[in-house]
Design an enzyme around this catalytic site. Structure first.
Site, PDB file in Angstrom:
ATOM      1  N   ASP A  11       0.865  -1.186   0.000  1.00 40.85           N
ATOM      2  CA  ASP A  11       0.000   0.000   0.000  1.00 40.85           C
ATOM      3  C   ASP A  11       0.899   1.232   0.000  1.00 40.85           C
ATOM      4  OD1 ASP A  11       0.869   0.315   2.615  1.00 40.85           O
ATOM      5  OD2 ASP A  11      -1.133   0.252   3.507  1.00 40.85           O
ATOM      6  N   HIS A  12       0.296   2.397   0.166  1.00 39.75           N
ATOM      7  CA  HIS A  12       1.075   3.647   0.119  1.00 39.75           C
ATOM      8  C   HIS A  12       2.198   3.659   1.164  1.00 39.75           C
ATOM      9  CE1 HIS A  12      -2.393   3.938   2.743  1.00 39.75           C
ATOM     10  NE2 HIS A  12      -1.710   4.786   3.497  1.00 39.75           N
ATOM     11  N   CYS A  68       2.989  -3.312   4.089  1.00 37.66           N
ATOM     12  CA  CYS A  68       2.147  -2.189   4.494  1.00 37.66           C
ATOM     13  C   CYS A  68       2.809  -1.561   5.721  1.00 37.66           C
ATOM     14  CB  CYS A  68       0.696  -2.607   4.736  1.00 37.66           C
ATOM     15  SG  CYS A  68       0.397  -3.648   6.184  1.00 37.66           S
ATOM     16  N   GLY A  71       2.515  -4.434   8.361  1.00 37.21           N
ATOM     17  CA  GLY A  71       2.539  -5.807   7.831  1.00 37.21           C
ATOM     18  C   GLY A  71       1.346  -6.617   8.303  1.00 37.21           C
ATOM     19  N   GLY A  73      -2.057  -5.755   8.346  1.00 31.39           N
ATOM     20  CA  GLY A  73      -3.223  -5.727   7.453  1.00 31.39           C
ATOM     21  C   GLY A  73      -3.058  -6.645   6.259  1.00 31.39           C
ATOM     22  N   HIS A 101       9.948 -24.394   8.274  1.00 30.05           N
ATOM     23  CA  HIS A 101       8.958 -25.179   9.018  1.00 30.05           C
ATOM     24  C   HIS A 101       7.524 -24.955   8.541  1.00 30.05           C
ATOM     25  CE1 HIS A 101      11.615 -25.789  12.884  1.00 30.05           C
ATOM     26  NE2 HIS A 101      12.263 -26.057  11.758  1.00 30.05           N
ATOM     27  N   HIS A 136       7.310 -31.386   9.379  1.00 26.06           N
ATOM     28  CA  HIS A 136       6.722 -30.071   9.139  1.00 26.06           C
ATOM     29  C   HIS A 136       5.667 -30.146   8.035  1.00 26.06           C
ATOM     30  CE1 HIS A 136       9.643 -28.546  11.863  1.00 26.06           C
ATOM     31  NE2 HIS A 136      10.640 -28.993  11.116  1.00 26.06           N
TER      32      HIS A 136
HETATM   33  C1  RB5 Z   1      -2.046   2.638   6.435  1.00 27.78           C
HETATM   34  O1  RB5 Z   1      -2.105   3.850   7.113  1.00 27.78           O
HETATM   35  C2  RB5 Z   1      -1.889   1.488   7.408  1.00 27.78           C
HETATM   36  O2  RB5 Z   1      -3.053   1.299   8.124  1.00 27.78           O
HETATM   37  C3  RB5 Z   1      -1.505   0.221   6.668  1.00 27.78           C
HETATM   38  O3  RB5 Z   1      -0.332   0.449   5.941  1.00 27.78           O
HETATM   39  C4  RB5 Z   1      -1.208  -1.015   7.493  1.00 27.78           C
HETATM   40  O4  RB5 Z   1      -0.340  -0.716   8.539  1.00 27.78           O
HETATM   41  C5  RB5 Z   1      -2.357  -1.805   7.915  1.00 27.78           C
HETATM   42  O5  RB5 Z   1      -2.221  -2.871   8.545  1.00 27.78           O
END
Ligand code: RB5
Length: 144
Positions: A11-12, A68, A71, A73, A101, A136
């Site tokens: 994402d951004h 993200c 990480g 989300g 594993h 595993h």
């Molecule tokens: C974006 O602001 C943020 O919520 C996203 O990058 C991430 O951290 C979500 O889990």
């Protein structure tokens, strides 16, 4: 070792890290597909996570990398896709063992949590490590 084909997305919040990781992949001549996002504009991480996860689940790619802010989300979203084992890693030990594993097929990184150089070390270890199989495999099969 299998020939790697990596699907990558962010994402951004993860854009700068994704670019650094793609530079790493280019230098090592590892094939990859960039599924976005491509600009710093705010976007929704579940959309990108689904694109990367589906590429891995349908074997268009054999590994995925998602970034993200935390990480978290992208890992929650990617793990909703059947066949995906997405591992959120903040250290190289977890990265190595998530492959050895857990046979993790997607690596998730938090750009607001770890430094860029650590992220690149994690990518390096994660891509180089194979699944150990044996006991595993039985456990991973139980997840499926
Ligand atoms: C974006 O602001 C943020 O919520 C996203 O990058 C991430 O951290 C979500 O889990």
């Amino acid at each position: 070792m299998e020939k790697l084909k990596v699907a990558i997305g962010c994402d951004h919040a993860g854009l700068q890290y994704k670019e650094a990781i793609m530079d790493y992949l280019k230098i090592r001549e590892i094939e990859f597909e960039d599924l976005g996002t491509y600009t710093p504009e705010s976007c929704d991480y579940p959309v990108i996570a689904k694109k990367v996860a589906e590429k891995v689940a349908n074997h268009s790619a054999n590994r995925g990398i998602l970034i993200c802010g935390t990480g978290v989300g992208v890992s929650i979203a990617a793990n909703k896709v059947h066949g995906i084992r997405a591992a959120l890693c903040g250290d190289t030990y977890t990265a190595r063992v998530s492959r050895a594993h857990n046979n993790a097929n997607i690596l998730c990184l938090g750009s607001r949590v770890i430094g860029e150089h650590l992220a690149l070390d994690i990518v390096d270890v994660w891509l180089k490590t194979g699944f150990e199989g044996g006991r595993h495999k039985r456990r991973v099969d139980m997840i499926e």
